[in-house]
Design a protein around this motif. Sequence first.
Motif, PDB file in Angstrom:
ATOM      1  N   SER A 114      17.948  -7.806   0.743  1.00  0.00           N
ATOM      2  CA  SER A 114      17.988  -9.164   0.223  1.00  0.00           C
ATOM      3  C   SER A 114      19.421  -9.627  -0.017  1.00  0.00           C
ATOM      4  N   LEU A 115      20.261  -8.717  -0.455  1.00  0.00           N
ATOM      5  CA  LEU A 115      21.666  -9.040  -0.696  1.00  0.00           C
ATOM      6  C   LEU A 115      22.370  -9.505   0.580  1.00  0.00           C
ATOM      7  N   LEU A 116      21.958  -8.955   1.724  1.00  0.00           N
ATOM      8  CA  LEU A 116      22.601  -9.292   2.994  1.00  0.00           C
ATOM      9  C   LEU A 116      22.342 -10.738   3.413  1.00  0.00           C
ATOM     10  N   PHE A 117      21.314 -11.387   2.848  1.00  0.00           N
ATOM     11  CA  PHE A 117      21.067 -12.792   3.168  1.00  0.00           C
ATOM     12  C   PHE A 117      22.241 -13.680   2.734  1.00  0.00           C
ATOM     13  N   THR A 118      23.023 -13.190   1.816  1.00  0.00           N
ATOM     14  CA  THR A 118      24.185 -13.951   1.344  1.00  0.00           C
ATOM     15  C   THR A 118      25.123 -14.303   2.494  1.00  0.00           C
ATOM     16  N   TRP A 119      25.170 -13.475   3.524  1.00  0.00           N
ATOM     17  CA  TRP A 119      26.141 -13.661   4.604  1.00  0.00           C
ATOM     18  C   TRP A 119      25.501 -13.947   5.957  1.00  0.00           C
ATOM     19  N   VAL A 120      24.216 -14.349   5.967  1.00  0.00           N
ATOM     20  CA  VAL A 120      23.558 -14.652   7.244  1.00  0.00           C
ATOM     21  C   VAL A 120      24.226 -15.862   7.895  1.00  0.00           C
ATOM     22  N   GLN A 173      19.956 -13.759  13.142  1.00  0.00           N
ATOM     23  CA  GLN A 173      20.250 -12.889  12.002  1.00  0.00           C
ATOM     24  C   GLN A 173      19.233 -13.106  10.875  1.00  0.00           C
ATOM     25  N   LEU A 174      18.858 -14.361  10.658  1.00  0.00           N
ATOM     26  CA  LEU A 174      17.880 -14.671   9.612  1.00  0.00           C
ATOM     27  C   LEU A 174      16.542 -13.996   9.919  1.00  0.00           C
ATOM     28  N   VAL A 175      16.099 -14.102  11.171  1.00  0.00           N
ATOM     29  CA  VAL A 175      14.837 -13.480  11.574  1.00  0.00           C
ATOM     30  C   VAL A 175      14.919 -11.964  11.410  1.00  0.00           C
ATOM     31  N   GLY A 176      16.039 -11.372  11.842  1.00  0.00           N
ATOM     32  CA  GLY A 176      16.208  -9.932  11.735  1.00  0.00           C
ATOM     33  C   GLY A 176      16.177  -9.446  10.296  1.00  0.00           C
ATOM     34  N   LEU A 177      16.841 -10.170   9.403  1.00  0.00           N
ATOM     35  CA  LEU A 177      16.869  -9.767   8.004  1.00  0.00           C
ATOM     36  C   LEU A 177      15.511  -9.958   7.336  1.00  0.00           C
ATOM     37  N   ARG A 178      14.802 -11.017   7.704  1.00  0.00           N
ATOM     38  CA  ARG A 178      13.464 -11.216   7.141  1.00  0.00           C
ATOM     39  C   ARG A 178      12.526 -10.085   7.570  1.00  0.00           C
ATOM     40  N   PHE A 179      12.645  -9.661   8.834  1.00  0.00           N
ATOM     41  CA  PHE A 179      11.837  -8.539   9.315  1.00  0.00           C
ATOM     42  C   PHE A 179      12.165  -7.266   8.531  1.00  0.00           C
ATOM     43  N   LEU A 180      13.460  -7.000   8.354  1.00  0.00           N
ATOM     44  CA  LEU A 180      13.876  -5.799   7.620  1.00  0.00           C
ATOM     45  C   LEU A 180      13.463  -5.863   6.151  1.00  0.00           C
ATOM     46  N   LEU A 181      13.461  -7.058   5.574  1.00  0.00           N
ATOM     47  CA  LEU A 181      13.020  -7.202   4.194  1.00  0.00           C
ATOM     48  C   LEU A 181      11.552  -6.800   4.076  1.00  0.00           C
ATOM     49  N   GLY A 182      10.748  -7.190   5.064  1.00  0.00           N
ATOM     50  CA  GLY A 182       9.346  -6.792   5.069  1.00  0.00           C
ATOM     51  C   GLY A 182       9.178  -5.286   5.183  1.00  0.00           C
ATOM     52  N   VAL A 183      10.006  -4.662   6.046  1.00  0.00           N
ATOM     53  CA  VAL A 183       9.972  -3.206   6.186  1.00  0.00           C
ATOM     54  C   VAL A 183      10.317  -2.542   4.853  1.00  0.00           C
ATOM     55  N   ALA A 184      11.355  -3.069   4.189  1.00  0.00           N
ATOM     56  CA  ALA A 184      11.801  -2.481   2.923  1.00  0.00           C
ATOM     57  C   ALA A 184      10.753  -2.635   1.824  1.00  0.00           C
ATOM     58  N   PHE A 201      24.964 -18.216  -2.790  1.00  0.00           N
ATOM     59  CA  PHE A 201      25.201 -17.685  -4.135  1.00  0.00           C
ATOM     60  C   PHE A 201      23.871 -17.344  -4.818  1.00  0.00           C
ATOM     61  N   MET A 202      22.855 -18.172  -4.564  1.00  0.00           N
ATOM     62  CA  MET A 202      21.533 -17.912  -5.117  1.00  0.00           C
ATOM     63  C   MET A 202      20.976 -16.592  -4.594  1.00  0.00           C
ATOM     64  N   PHE A 203      21.075 -16.343  -3.284  1.00  0.00           N
ATOM     65  CA  PHE A 203      20.609 -15.081  -2.711  1.00  0.00           C
ATOM     66  C   PHE A 203      21.329 -13.891  -3.346  1.00  0.00           C
ATOM     67  N   LEU A 204      22.609 -14.022  -3.549  1.00  0.00           N
ATOM     68  CA  LEU A 204      23.397 -12.952  -4.168  1.00  0.00           C
ATOM     69  C   LEU A 204      22.868 -12.625  -5.567  1.00  0.00           C
ATOM     70  N   CYS A 205      22.625 -13.661  -6.351  1.00  0.00           N
ATOM     71  CA  CYS A 205      22.251 -13.449  -7.751  1.00  0.00           C
ATOM     72  C   CYS A 205      20.831 -12.916  -7.926  1.00  0.00           C
ATOM     73  N   VAL A 206      19.898 -13.301  -7.034  1.00  0.00           N
ATOM     74  CA  VAL A 206      18.518 -12.845  -7.221  1.00  0.00           C
ATOM     75  C   VAL A 206      18.284 -11.466  -6.604  1.00  0.00           C
ATOM     76  N   SER A 207      19.248 -10.943  -5.846  1.00  0.00           N
ATOM     77  CA  SER A 207      19.086  -9.644  -5.192  1.00  0.00           C
ATOM     78  C   SER A 207      19.494  -8.473  -6.088  1.00  0.00           C
ATOM     79  N   VAL A 208      20.529  -8.673  -6.875  1.00  0.00           N
ATOM     80  CA  VAL A 208      21.065  -7.578  -7.694  1.00  0.00           C
ATOM     81  C   VAL A 208      20.027  -6.999  -8.661  1.00  0.00           C
ATOM     82  N   PRO A 209      19.175  -7.824  -9.329  1.00  0.00           N
ATOM     83  CA  PRO A 209      18.189  -7.243 -10.250  1.00  0.00           C
ATOM     84  C   PRO A 209      17.250  -6.234  -9.597  1.00  0.00           C
ATOM     85  N   ALA A 210      16.919  -6.409  -8.323  1.00  0.00           N
ATOM     86  CA  ALA A 210      16.028  -5.465  -7.649  1.00  0.00           C
ATOM     87  C   ALA A 210      16.649  -4.080  -7.590  1.00  0.00           C
ATOM     88  N   ILE A 211      17.941  -4.018  -7.317  1.00  0.00           N
ATOM     89  CA  ILE A 211      18.639  -2.733  -7.239  1.00  0.00           C
ATOM     90  C   ILE A 211      18.707  -2.085  -8.619  1.00  0.00           C
TER      91      ILE A 211
END
Length: 460
Positions: free
Chosen positions: A105-111, A116-127, A187-197
Amino acid sequence: MDIPAPGGRQTSAVEQSTIRKISLRIVPFVALMFFINFLDRTAIGFAAPNGLEADLALSAAQFGFASGVFFIGYILLEVPSNLALHRFGARVWLARIMITWGVVSLLFTWVQNYPQLVGLRFLLGVAEAGFFPGAILFLSMWVPARHRGKMLALFYLAQPLTNVIGSPLAGWLMTHDAALGLEGWRFMFLCVSVPAIVVGVLTLFVLKDKPSQVSWLTAEEKTWLETELAAENAGKAGSDHAKGGLKIAFGSGRVWMLAFVYFGFIYGLYALSFFLPTIIDGFQEQFGTTFDLFEKGLVTAIPYVPAAIVLWFWSRDASRRGLRTWHIVIPAVAGGVSIPVALFMGSPAATIAVVAVTACAIFAALPNFWTVPTRFLTGAAAAAGVALINTLGNLAGFAAPYVTGAVSDWTGGYQAPMFIVGFFMLLSAVLMAVLARRGRADDPTAGPAQEEHVPAEVRA
């Protein structure tokens, strides 16, 4: 506080204290995990009309596909992930899931572009694969069936509250354009990803796999809980081995029927979650009403406030009466009728009011629905069965945003896609009623010893 029980049965002091401790020590933490899960999964819906679509030059169909492709990776690994949880233990496996999805999810910050968006969404589902059915299975390992509806209601409150809290939060975060040199949606993607970790790491220390492993239950409470759960499991279809569990789950007519029922609810849930911010963004053109980013977040949150309230009281009613078919069928009908009507309203307030009816319907049904599978499956069969239901149901997670976006591009609006949503929710109502009438006749996992564990929904 007295814990209600079916048939007016009085609960013992040890039962009350045990359930109270579980409701305070385990359920809130697992609900927090679910809150973060749903926020990360639906963050793309907040970002789309507020910079992401424009910056990546996305059409509605492309956004719908990118939103939905998440569920392809999710579906492919759902059953294997839940079997791994059964093998390695919930604590380690749920922590692994949270940490990996937080990193992706953190990687969406730099899509930078659509591929790239499709690839990251697929990987998010895998994760994320296996988290939701794993959490349901974990709670079933700690909570006896007669208390499970109430605990699942507490757990499920996290989902509407994600929108009540998360929508304004996402809107506020996106107002911080240029923070850390990032566009607001990044910035929103960055902030909502850190709590998961962070919470993923905490999971290793907070959760335990078995009641015998915790220090906050007394010896008497542990004995009562383990005896109660063992007695329930003795009458269920189950297996301690993955192969046997898969055979039981995949051979169960009830499991397959429940999967199709769940499909309709998830179709409505994700059509609403991914496209409601976009529909609200269109109020300016439709009604001449403008909102800033934070106000859009607040408006998006409105339907989920009554949804959280209805979820709680509807689930309490199901616990008090004993779960009945109509606890699931009535919300499905209400949602199926209301969602297409919403876009024919004459004002933003009327539109949001009808959307609120849909949200109430979806969230009233879901926690009650999930009390069903673990009442007739246990062990690896429960792991496989819950995962199978969630897997097939979440095909709607791919279909709903993609079909909604594609039909919207084709027709030039969201009225036709919402009729499709209504159809699938009404189909869920029909299938649930059929399942109740058919009872156990066609279920190959049924056996005489299990009869007392069959819930009202799956009896005639």
